[in-house]
Design a protein around this motif. Sequence first.
Motif, PDB file in Angstrom:
ATOM      1  N   ALA A 103      42.762  33.352 -36.362  1.00 45.66           N
ATOM      2  CA  ALA A 103      43.795  33.853 -37.263  1.00 45.66           C
ATOM      3  C   ALA A 103      44.580  32.711 -37.888  1.00 45.66           C
ATOM      4  CB  ALA A 103      44.748  34.774 -36.500  1.00 45.66           C
ATOM      5  N   SER A 104      44.256  31.481 -37.527  1.00 50.06           N
ATOM      6  CA  SER A 104      44.979  30.308 -37.999  1.00 50.06           C
ATOM      7  C   SER A 104      44.294  29.685 -39.198  1.00 50.06           C
ATOM      8  CB  SER A 104      45.075  29.271 -36.866  1.00 50.06           C
ATOM      9  OG  SER A 104      45.483  28.018 -37.347  1.00 50.06           O
ATOM     10  N   THR A 105      44.983  29.618 -40.320  1.00 49.71           N
ATOM     11  CA  THR A 105      44.406  28.968 -41.499  1.00 49.71           C
ATOM     12  C   THR A 105      44.203  27.479 -41.241  1.00 49.71           C
ATOM     13  OG1 THR A 105      46.631  28.732 -42.433  1.00 49.71           O
ATOM     14  CG2 THR A 105      45.320  30.628 -43.156  1.00 49.71           C
ATOM     15  N   ALA A 106      45.105  26.858 -40.477  1.00 51.78           N
ATOM     16  CA  ALA A 106      44.965  25.431 -40.182  1.00 51.78           C
ATOM     17  C   ALA A 106      43.705  25.167 -39.371  1.00 51.78           C
ATOM     18  CB  ALA A 106      46.196  24.928 -39.438  1.00 51.78           C
ATOM     19  N   ALA A 107      43.462  25.994 -38.347  1.00 56.55           N
ATOM     20  CA  ALA A 107      42.265  25.826 -37.525  1.00 56.55           C
ATOM     21  C   ALA A 107      41.006  26.094 -38.335  1.00 56.55           C
ATOM     22  CB  ALA A 107      42.323  26.758 -36.316  1.00 56.55           C
ATOM     23  N   ALA A 108      41.041  27.121 -39.180  1.00 59.86           N
ATOM     24  CA  ALA A 108      39.873  27.431 -40.010  1.00 59.86           C
ATOM     25  C   ALA A 108      39.582  26.307 -40.990  1.00 59.86           C
ATOM     26  CB  ALA A 108      40.108  28.740 -40.758  1.00 59.86           C
ATOM     27  N   ALA A 115      33.562  29.263 -40.370  1.00 60.62           N
ATOM     28  CA  ALA A 115      34.806  29.804 -39.837  1.00 60.62           C
ATOM     29  C   ALA A 115      35.068  31.171 -40.437  1.00 60.62           C
ATOM     30  CB  ALA A 115      35.981  28.867 -40.121  1.00 60.62           C
ATOM     31  N   VAL A 116      35.621  32.045 -39.610  1.00 64.49           N
ATOM     32  CA  VAL A 116      36.020  33.387 -40.048  1.00 64.49           C
ATOM     33  C   VAL A 116      37.517  33.502 -39.830  1.00 64.49           C
ATOM     34  CG1 VAL A 116      35.755  35.876 -39.693  1.00 64.49           C
ATOM     35  CG2 VAL A 116      33.770  34.348 -39.415  1.00 64.49           C
ATOM     36  N   LEU A 117      38.232  33.870 -40.885  1.00 64.58           N
ATOM     37  CA  LEU A 117      39.686  33.979 -40.823  1.00 64.58           C
ATOM     38  C   LEU A 117      40.067  35.439 -40.629  1.00 64.58           C
ATOM     39  CD1 LEU A 117      42.279  32.322 -41.069  1.00 64.58           C
ATOM     40  CD2 LEU A 117      42.209  32.711 -43.542  1.00 64.58           C
ATOM     41  N   VAL A 118      40.695  35.729 -39.486  1.00 68.91           N
ATOM     42  CA  VAL A 118      41.023  37.095 -39.085  1.00 68.91           C
ATOM     43  C   VAL A 118      42.487  37.401 -39.394  1.00 68.91           C
ATOM     44  CG1 VAL A 118      41.284  38.634 -37.090  1.00 68.91           C
ATOM     45  CG2 VAL A 118      39.264  37.164 -37.291  1.00 68.91           C
ATOM     46  N   THR A 119      42.738  38.599 -39.910  1.00 74.87           N
ATOM     47  CA  THR A 119      44.095  39.102 -40.079  1.00 74.87           C
ATOM     48  C   THR A 119      44.313  40.185 -39.037  1.00 74.87           C
ATOM     49  OG1 THR A 119      43.895  38.735 -42.463  1.00 74.87           O
ATOM     50  CG2 THR A 119      45.757  40.045 -41.723  1.00 74.87           C
ATOM     51  N   HIS A 127      43.567  38.151 -46.031  1.00 75.74           N
ATOM     52  CA  HIS A 127      44.515  37.304 -45.310  1.00 75.74           C
ATOM     53  C   HIS A 127      45.517  36.767 -46.322  1.00 75.74           C
ATOM     54  CE1 HIS A 127      46.210  34.088 -42.910  1.00 75.74           C
ATOM     55  NE2 HIS A 127      45.590  34.564 -41.839  1.00 75.74           N
ATOM     56  N   PRO A 128      46.816  36.873 -46.046  1.00 81.15           N
ATOM     57  CA  PRO A 128      47.805  36.463 -47.043  1.00 81.15           C
ATOM     58  C   PRO A 128      47.760  34.987 -47.393  1.00 81.15           C
ATOM     59  CG  PRO A 128      48.843  36.922 -44.921  1.00 81.15           C
ATOM     60  CD  PRO A 128      47.443  37.409 -44.835  1.00 81.15           C
ATOM     61  N   ASP A 129      47.211  34.156 -46.502  1.00 82.08           N
ATOM     62  CA  ASP A 129      47.162  32.720 -46.743  1.00 82.08           C
ATOM     63  C   ASP A 129      45.734  32.202 -46.800  1.00 82.08           C
ATOM     64  OD1 ASP A 129      50.022  32.490 -46.669  1.00 82.08           O
ATOM     65  OD2 ASP A 129      49.901  32.640 -44.470  1.00 82.08           O
ATOM     66  N   ALA A 130      44.799  33.050 -47.210  1.00 88.02           N
ATOM     67  CA  ALA A 130      43.387  32.670 -47.222  1.00 88.02           C
ATOM     68  C   ALA A 130      43.120  31.456 -48.100  1.00 88.02           C
ATOM     69  CB  ALA A 130      42.533  33.849 -47.686  1.00 88.02           C
ATOM     70  N   ALA A 131      43.922  31.239 -49.117  1.00 83.50           N
ATOM     71  CA  ALA A 131      43.718  30.096 -50.011  1.00 83.50           C
ATOM     72  C   ALA A 131      43.877  28.764 -49.290  1.00 83.50           C
ATOM     73  CB  ALA A 131      44.689  30.172 -51.188  1.00 83.50           C
ATOM     74  N   GLU A 132      44.563  28.775 -48.147  1.00 79.76           N
ATOM     75  CA  GLU A 132      44.752  27.545 -47.380  1.00 79.76           C
ATOM     76  C   GLU A 132      43.495  27.146 -46.605  1.00 79.76           C
ATOM     77  OE1 GLU A 132      48.220  27.916 -44.937  1.00 79.76           O
ATOM     78  OE2 GLU A 132      49.497  28.556 -46.604  1.00 79.76           O
ATOM     79  N   ALA A 133      42.540  28.049 -46.492  1.00 82.24           N
ATOM     80  CA  ALA A 133      41.255  27.756 -45.840  1.00 82.24           C
ATOM     81  C   ALA A 133      40.147  28.309 -46.729  1.00 82.24           C
ATOM     82  CB  ALA A 133      41.205  28.369 -44.439  1.00 82.24           C
ATOM     83  N   VAL A 137      35.428  32.459 -44.242  1.00 83.30           N
ATOM     84  CA  VAL A 137      35.218  33.858 -44.606  1.00 83.30           C
ATOM     85  C   VAL A 137      36.506  34.628 -44.331  1.00 83.30           C
ATOM     86  CG1 VAL A 137      33.952  35.969 -44.053  1.00 83.30           C
ATOM     87  CG2 VAL A 137      32.748  33.770 -44.113  1.00 83.30           C
ATOM     88  N   ASP A 138      37.023  35.311 -45.328  1.00 80.85           N
ATOM     89  CA  ASP A 138      38.202  36.164 -45.158  1.00 80.85           C
ATOM     90  C   ASP A 138      37.715  37.508 -44.631  1.00 80.85           C
ATOM     91  OD1 ASP A 138      40.486  37.706 -45.315  1.00 80.85           O
ATOM     92  OD2 ASP A 138      40.976  37.138 -47.373  1.00 80.85           O
TER      93      ASP A 138
END
Length: 236
Positions: A103-108, A115-119, A127-133, A137-138
Amino acid sequence: MPAEVLARMTASDPGRPRLTWYDDEPGPTAGERIELSARVLANWVAKAANLLQDDAAAGPGTTVGLDLPAHWRSLYWALATWSVGGTVVVGAAATGADVLVTASTAAAAAHGGDAVLVTPAALARSHPDAAEAPAAVDEARELATHGDVFSPMSDPEAGDVALAGAAGDTAYGEVVVARPEWGEAPRVALGGELEDVLRACLAAWAVDGSVVLVRGPRDADLTARLTAEGVTTDAR
């Protein structure tokens, strides 16, 4: 094998609740309650497994790090990893896995592989901050595009590592361990560390049971809620 546990639940009673989630942790998802039947849980697992197999070429030998708390989403990602035959990695080593679910954009963003970004929120559409990673994959946006039926390209061997965590490596042939003291078809209340919750879920589901997973203060008095949920064993 974990995939066989899920298949048996789906075949025996697909409409019965198998996972009930309560979020009592302060924050944007506080008060959330989610209930998944075996059929619905299997649908989430199939979509996540298809994503892992198709987008990350995951299979036996692939490590999938779950950089997540004990959460209903963590459970279907673990089952999806076991469906493709991979190794679920939890704890400090999770971020070094071949595939990272977080769930961490920094880790992703820092992860060198897939990497898969979980909300965490149930109704999230992105994910509200998906642009940071941007390379990740959102999940909230993309998981729904994957198929509802999963067919593995390869199956794990009994000796392959299913779960890697603080307790060491556990093979596929040893990760599903029933707990006779819970009886048949128990309804088990769970909480705490993800590794313990994963093992306990498999134990309950293996004997046709179900789980109530609670996230929140350890000192909370949940007696009335657990009684209303029909909990037979409080294993928090």
